[in-house]
Design a protein around this motif. Structure first.
Motif, PDB file in Angstrom:
ATOM      1  N   ASN A 518      -0.266   1.388  -8.575  1.00 47.73           N
ATOM      2  CA  ASN A 518      -0.096   0.533  -7.394  1.00 47.73           C
ATOM      3  C   ASN A 518       0.564   1.347  -6.302  1.00 47.73           C
ATOM      4  O   ASN A 518       1.752   1.674  -6.373  1.00 47.73           O
ATOM      5  N   THR A 519      -0.207   1.696  -5.271  1.00 40.45           N
ATOM      6  CA  THR A 519       0.335   2.533  -4.200  1.00 40.45           C
ATOM      7  C   THR A 519       1.136   1.739  -3.186  1.00 40.45           C
ATOM      8  O   THR A 519       1.735   2.296  -2.291  1.00 40.45           O
ATOM      9  N   GLY A 520       1.147   0.428  -3.315  1.00 39.77           N
ATOM     10  CA  GLY A 520       1.953  -0.409  -2.438  1.00 39.77           C
ATOM     11  C   GLY A 520       3.125  -0.976  -3.203  1.00 39.77           C
ATOM     12  O   GLY A 520       3.388  -0.656  -4.353  1.00 39.77           O
ATOM     13  N   THR A 521       3.893  -1.817  -2.542  1.00 37.69           N
ATOM     14  CA  THR A 521       5.002  -2.489  -3.199  1.00 37.69           C
ATOM     15  C   THR A 521       4.817  -3.977  -3.038  1.00 37.69           C
ATOM     16  O   THR A 521       4.744  -4.492  -1.925  1.00 37.69           O
ATOM     17  N   HIS A 536      11.968  -3.899  -8.479  1.00 40.40           N
ATOM     18  CA  HIS A 536      11.703  -4.245  -7.085  1.00 40.40           C
ATOM     19  C   HIS A 536      12.949  -4.758  -6.377  1.00 40.40           C
ATOM     20  O   HIS A 536      13.049  -4.652  -5.158  1.00 40.40           O
ATOM     21  N   PRO A 541      11.902   0.433  -1.675  1.00 42.62           N
ATOM     22  CA  PRO A 541      10.433   0.255  -1.715  1.00 42.62           C
ATOM     23  C   PRO A 541       9.654   1.544  -1.507  1.00 42.62           C
ATOM     24  O   PRO A 541       8.600   1.733  -2.116  1.00 42.62           O
ATOM     25  N   LYS A 545       6.930   3.003  -4.105  1.00 43.29           N
ATOM     26  CA  LYS A 545       5.549   3.268  -3.704  1.00 43.29           C
ATOM     27  C   LYS A 545       5.105   4.650  -4.161  1.00 43.29           C
ATOM     28  O   LYS A 545       3.990   4.825  -4.667  1.00 43.29           O
ATOM     29  N   LYS A 546       5.996   5.608  -4.020  1.00 36.29           N
ATOM     30  CA  LYS A 546       5.659   6.967  -4.420  1.00 36.29           C
ATOM     31  C   LYS A 546       5.514   7.059  -5.936  1.00 36.29           C
ATOM     32  O   LYS A 546       4.575   7.687  -6.455  1.00 36.29           O
ATOM     33  N   ALA A 549       2.313   5.553  -7.644  1.00 36.34           N
ATOM     34  CA  ALA A 549       1.019   6.165  -7.325  1.00 36.34           C
ATOM     35  C   ALA A 549       0.310   6.683  -8.577  1.00 36.34           C
ATOM     36  O   ALA A 549      -0.903   6.894  -8.562  1.00 36.34           O
TER      37      ALA A 549
END
Length: 719
Positions: A518-521, A536, A541, A545-546, A549
């Motif tokens: 998941n490249t987003g949060t 989370h 965040p 995100k990193k 990946a």
């Protein structure tokens, strides 16, 4: 030619009820054509349920029972989503047949199935009305339900999934209490299995319990004789009773296990609960308010979710050209039947239904009355569901239509007894004229609304003058026309005001392993494991995100640590530096360093290679073939759960909770096959048992119904 015409006439006389039902359903399909031909699509909760069905059916097609869902919030037990749609429902075999059996595109197969499912509910409602009224009134009730917004909820939310088995439950319950037939008892059991198999069986429990209370208040004296009949039936059919009792008990187990997951805080539903303390970062899960289960909802979250009468009345008589798919609407013929029935003598059946309606209506106000807070405090299951407005679609509207069918029957009986109908004709004209004046005062009414009133007046005048007979094809056709025309205006408004959504595709990731994560949060998490939610809440965040990946990362060093706020800060620091260190539980005493000299950064796996291959992947398992010169600590960024096991070359290995929320295992040097599997044998077998049992019960009901129709015999007690 004459023989052909004669055959058609006989066929019409014998089957006009069924033909009118099919014609009406065809009209409903025409009204909803924008949805069925792809110009409109799903909205609000419906896309999520579409995804649940796609996941379930596509996994079933591969012989896989999806007990884990890897595509949601880092991976979660699939129990919540299975409970949303209840995988025990044998009607889903139609969807499986359409998509898998004959290769219909899943989008189209889903819409066809949902239309069929709603039609099945309407047929059940016809049978329920028929058990309580005559054919004309029952068919009118069928038209009322078919051309109401209950059906359009298939494009909006999950209400129809509850409404259909609920309608059939009350039909089988009514039929069983009349004739005590085995097929009705089996049908009753099947409906209970489906309703208890949902994650919110509490709508059903509340509706059924208030109905029993209303019945006890009105028919208290008749319960003694009824209980004797129950006893006779149970003694005569001991094995059927025992089997049905076992099935009902088994259907409660998955829901209980889901409740246990929430009670043990293994899973979290923060968006539902709305009871988390978000005043400071990191406090929501670790030190939030004490609740019985993470699936529990706070009473303050109910707010304005009750059934509000002014809002409903405003919607009912609003301009239908502005109606949306969530607007409450039904034919004004129902209103006219209620007004005309005001002067009728109330019998115990009507009285019982009115009391039932009133009891549930008071409960459905939520915090608007002291009743719901009292029940919330003293009855455990009221803590687990909100959104009382769903009662509108699964109870109040069908109940209003049932009242309409009963009142139509009583009015026709009253008209038949009139020796001098002049006074009643005056009353008819006065009521219809008064309703027209009321509609004029509302303004913005379509011509079809006034046409409904005119056709209603014509219908009753013709009955009074004996020009048509109740239940005749001409009478039923007139009723169909008056409901059809007004519904046309409403459905046109629904379609016009519904957004032109893009056409959805079934969510992917079912068969192909995704190396990238998941490249987003996901800020607004609806459902996740507790540790994933804590990540989370406590980690920046951008760093999340990193890290997300990559789904697979090899580390050369592990560090035992605790489980508090400071450990999230430590993990955040390690991720910020991209350090070659994974965190494991503090009680870990095994290997911590792979080699004396390790690289500064971990090694993410970006795809298949000579040293790494994915050889198998499904919802419950994944298998890797790994070649390495030294031992490595593999972190699979799919949520850790105690039911996951890992085997290396066929032998069970210690599975660790890595980086506070995920799965990790030491992989020795050399050629290895590493297999992760989510193992919950009890849940698997109880699910398989209920699925096959539901199909067997459905087959038995159909077989007994055909036997009774074509080979009738006295196989019931006298009512």
């Amino acid at each position: 030619m004459n023989r052909c015409i004669g055959f058609l006439q006989r066929f019409w006389r014998e089957h006009y009820i069924g033909l009118l039902m099919i014609a009406a359903f065809g009209s409903w399909i025409f009204f909803c054509r924008d949805f069925f031909f792809g110009r409109k699509w799903l909205e609000v909760d419906a896309p999520a349920y579409f995804g649940h069905f796609a996941y379930l059916i596509k996994r079933f097609m591969h012989g896989d029972y999806p007990l884990w869902f890897p595509m949601e919030s880092g991976g979660v037990p699939n129990e919540f989503y299975l409970r949303r749609i209840c995988e025990f429902n044998p009607a889903y075999g139609v969807l499986l047949f359409l998509h898998w059996g004959i290769g219909v595109d899943f989008n189209n197969a889903y819409l066809v199935f949902m239309a069929f499912y709603f039609f099945l509910g309407c047929c059940g409602f016809y049978l329920l009305c028929r058990a309580l009224t005559d054919r004309q009134s029952a068919l009118t009730g069928f038209f009322f339900l078919l051309f109401s917004p209950v059906g359009t909820r298939i494009f909006f939310c999950f209400s129809v999934l509850l409404a259909v088995p609920l309608i059939w439950f009350f039909y089988f319950f009514t039929a069983w209490n009349k004739k005590f037939r085995v097929k009705d008892f089996l049908g009753l059991t099947l409906c209970v299995i489906i309703l208890f198999g949902t994650y919110l069986p509490f709508y059903f429990i509340t509706i059924a319990s208030t109905g029993l209370l209303a019945s006890a208040l009105v028919y208290g004296g008749g319960w003694t004789r009824l209980s004797q009949n129950y006893r006779q039936f149970f003694l005569r059919y001991k094995w059927v009773t025992a089997l049905c009792g076992l099935l009902v008990f088994a259907s409660i187990i998955p829901g209980y296990r889901f409740w246990q997951l929430g009670k043990n805080k293994e899973i979290m539903l923060p968006a539902r609960q709305k009871a988390l303390d978000t005043a400071g970062k990191g406090t929501a899960v670790l030190s939030g308010p004490r609740v019985e289960s993470s699936a529990q909802v706070k009473i303050q979250s109910l707010g304005e979710q009750g059934v509000l009468v002014p809002v409903l009345a405003q919607q009912l008589f609003a301009d239908m050209s502005r109606a949306r798919i969530s607007t409450v609407f039904f034919s004004y013929f129902v209103c006219l039947l209620v007004l005309l029935a005001v002067g009728l003598k109330t019998n115990r059946r009507i009285g019982m239904l009115l009391i039932w309606f009133f009891l549930l209506f008071v409960i459905a106000q939520n915090t608007g009355t002291p009743v719901y807070p009292f029940l919330y405090k003293h009855v455990f299951f009221f803590k687990y569901f909100r959104n009382a407005y769903h009662y509108i679609w699964i109870f109040f509207l069908p109940m209003i239509f049932l009242f309409g069918a009963i009142f139509l029957q009583e009015l026709c009986r009253g008209i038949a007894k009139q020796k001098r109908p002049f006074a009643f004709l005056v009353y008819l004209v006065a009521v219809h004229a008064g309703f027209v004046i009321f509609l004029l005062s509302q303004g913005n009414q379509s011509i079809t609304a006034y046409l409904t009133v005119i056709l209603s007046l014509i219908f009753f005048v013709l009955l009074c003058l004996k020009k048509i007979q109740p239940g005749s094809p001409s009478a039923l056709l007139l009723i169909f026309i008056m409901i059809f025309f007004q519904s046309a205006a409403a459905f046109q408004g629904f379609s016009k005001n519904y957004p032109d959504n893009w056409r959805l595709s079934p969510p992917g990731g079912f068969d192909v392993f995704n190396y990238s994560g998941n490249t987003g949060t996901n800020i607004n998490i609806y459902y996740s494991t507790t540790k994933y939610l804590q990540l989370h809440e406590n980690i920046d965040p951008g760093i999340l995100k990193k890290y997300f990946a990559d789904n697979l990362v090899f580390y050369d060093r592990v560090q035992p640590t605790g489980d508090g706020i400071k450990d999230f800060k430590l993990l955040e620091s390690l991720w910020r530096k991209d350090a070659n260190v994974a965190l494991v539980p503090g009680d870990y005493t095994g290997e911590t360093v792979a080699a004396p000299f390790v690289p500064a950064h971990p090694q993410p796996v970006t795809g298949d290679s000579f040293a790494f291959q994915v050889t198998h992947f499904d919802s419950n398992s994944v298998t890797f073939k790994i070649k390495s010169g030294v031992s490595k600590f593999l972190v699979y960024n799919d949520a850790f759960d105690p039911k996951w096991v890992v085997r290396i070359n066929g032998r069970k290995a210690p599975l660790l909770r890595a980086n506070l929320a995920f799965k990790g295992v030491w992989v020795p040097a050399g050629d290895n096959v590493v297999a992760f599997r989510y193992e919950d044998p009890f849940r698997f077998w109880i699910g398989c048992f209920l699925i096959y049992a539901a199909y067997a019960v459905l087959f038995a009901v159909c077989w007994l119904a055909c036997r009774d129709k074509f080979f009738p015999k006295n196989n019931h007690f006298p009512a």
